[in-house]
Design a protein around this motif. Sequence first.
Motif, PDB file in Angstrom:
ATOM      1  N   PHE A  18      -4.008   4.659  -3.754  1.00  0.00           N
ATOM      2  CA  PHE A  18      -3.649   3.322  -4.190  1.00  0.00           C
ATOM      3  C   PHE A  18      -4.135   3.089  -5.612  1.00  0.00           C
ATOM      4  O   PHE A  18      -5.074   3.737  -6.064  1.00  0.00           O
ATOM      5  N   GLY A  19      -3.525   2.127  -6.279  1.00  0.00           N
ATOM      6  CA  GLY A  19      -3.876   1.813  -7.654  1.00  0.00           C
ATOM      7  C   GLY A  19      -5.256   1.212  -7.818  1.00  0.00           C
ATOM      8  O   GLY A  19      -5.905   1.389  -8.835  1.00  0.00           O
ATOM      9  N   ASN A  20      -5.715   0.490  -6.790  1.00  0.00           N
ATOM     10  CA  ASN A  20      -7.067  -0.063  -6.832  1.00  0.00           C
ATOM     11  C   ASN A  20      -7.603  -0.226  -5.409  1.00  0.00           C
ATOM     12  O   ASN A  20      -6.862  -0.136  -4.433  1.00  0.00           O
ATOM     13  N   GLU A  21      -8.895  -0.480  -5.328  1.00  0.00           N
ATOM     14  CA  GLU A  21      -9.565  -0.533  -4.025  1.00  0.00           C
ATOM     15  C   GLU A  21      -9.080  -1.709  -3.176  1.00  0.00           C
ATOM     16  O   GLU A  21      -8.915  -1.570  -1.961  1.00  0.00           O
ATOM     17  N   ARG A  22      -8.842  -2.833  -3.791  1.00  0.00           N
ATOM     18  CA  ARG A  22      -8.409  -4.016  -3.041  1.00  0.00           C
ATOM     19  C   ARG A  22      -7.090  -3.767  -2.310  1.00  0.00           C
ATOM     20  O   ARG A  22      -6.929  -4.111  -1.145  1.00  0.00           O
ATOM     21  N   ILE A  23      -6.137  -3.159  -2.983  1.00  0.00           N
ATOM     22  CA  ILE A  23      -4.846  -2.868  -2.356  1.00  0.00           C
ATOM     23  C   ILE A  23      -5.017  -1.884  -1.203  1.00  0.00           C
ATOM     24  O   ILE A  23      -4.353  -2.006  -0.163  1.00  0.00           O
ATOM     25  N   ALA A  24      -5.913  -0.929  -1.351  1.00  0.00           N
ATOM     26  CA  ALA A  24      -6.168   0.030  -0.265  1.00  0.00           C
ATOM     27  C   ALA A  24      -6.632  -0.689   0.998  1.00  0.00           C
ATOM     28  O   ALA A  24      -6.123  -0.434   2.089  1.00  0.00           O
ATOM     29  N   TRP A  25      -7.582  -1.625   0.846  1.00  0.00           N
ATOM     30  CA  TRP A  25      -8.079  -2.351   2.020  1.00  0.00           C
ATOM     31  C   TRP A  25      -7.034  -3.302   2.582  1.00  0.00           C
ATOM     32  O   TRP A  25      -6.910  -3.443   3.799  1.00  0.00           O
ATOM     33  N   ILE A  26      -6.264  -3.949   1.727  1.00  0.00           N
ATOM     34  CA  ILE A  26      -5.218  -4.857   2.197  1.00  0.00           C
ATOM     35  C   ILE A  26      -4.172  -4.104   3.015  1.00  0.00           C
ATOM     36  O   ILE A  26      -3.636  -4.637   3.988  1.00  0.00           O
ATOM     37  N   SER A  27      -3.910  -2.858   2.662  1.00  0.00           N
ATOM     38  CA  SER A  27      -2.904  -2.070   3.382  1.00  0.00           C
ATOM     39  C   SER A  27      -3.251  -1.870   4.847  1.00  0.00           C
ATOM     40  O   SER A  27      -2.374  -1.623   5.669  1.00  0.00           O
ATOM     41  N   LEU A  28      -4.522  -2.002   5.186  1.00  0.00           N
ATOM     42  CA  LEU A  28      -4.954  -1.807   6.575  1.00  0.00           C
ATOM     43  C   LEU A  28      -4.806  -3.057   7.435  1.00  0.00           C
ATOM     44  O   LEU A  28      -4.904  -2.975   8.658  1.00  0.00           O
ATOM     45  N   GLY A  29      -4.601  -4.178   6.826  1.00  0.00           N
ATOM     46  CA  GLY A  29      -4.597  -5.421   7.583  1.00  0.00           C
ATOM     47  C   GLY A  29      -6.032  -5.740   7.974  1.00  0.00           C
ATOM     48  O   GLY A  29      -6.926  -5.632   7.154  1.00  0.00           O
ATOM     49  N   GLY A  30      -6.279  -6.063   9.200  1.00  0.00           N
ATOM     50  CA  GLY A  30      -7.629  -6.398   9.652  1.00  0.00           C
ATOM     51  C   GLY A  30      -8.377  -5.252  10.293  1.00  0.00           C
ATOM     52  O   GLY A  30      -9.565  -5.361  10.571  1.00  0.00           O
TER      53      GLY A  30
END
Length: 50
Positions: A18-30
């Motif tokens: 992913f381009g950044n860490e935030r997007i990586a975590w968002i991709s997982l949902g909860g």
Amino acid sequence: MIKLEYFNGESWVSCGEFGNERIAWISLGGDDFNYRTVDDSGVVLTDKSI
């Protein structure tokens, strides 16, 4: 790029880049248990497997 990895009980498995860490975590949902993010240098940024 940030790598998202999942710990399956034996080893870390790549789940994507992913381009950044935030997007990586968002991709997982909860459901982010047993995941971690790693930068291009191999440095663990966030580890939610502990």
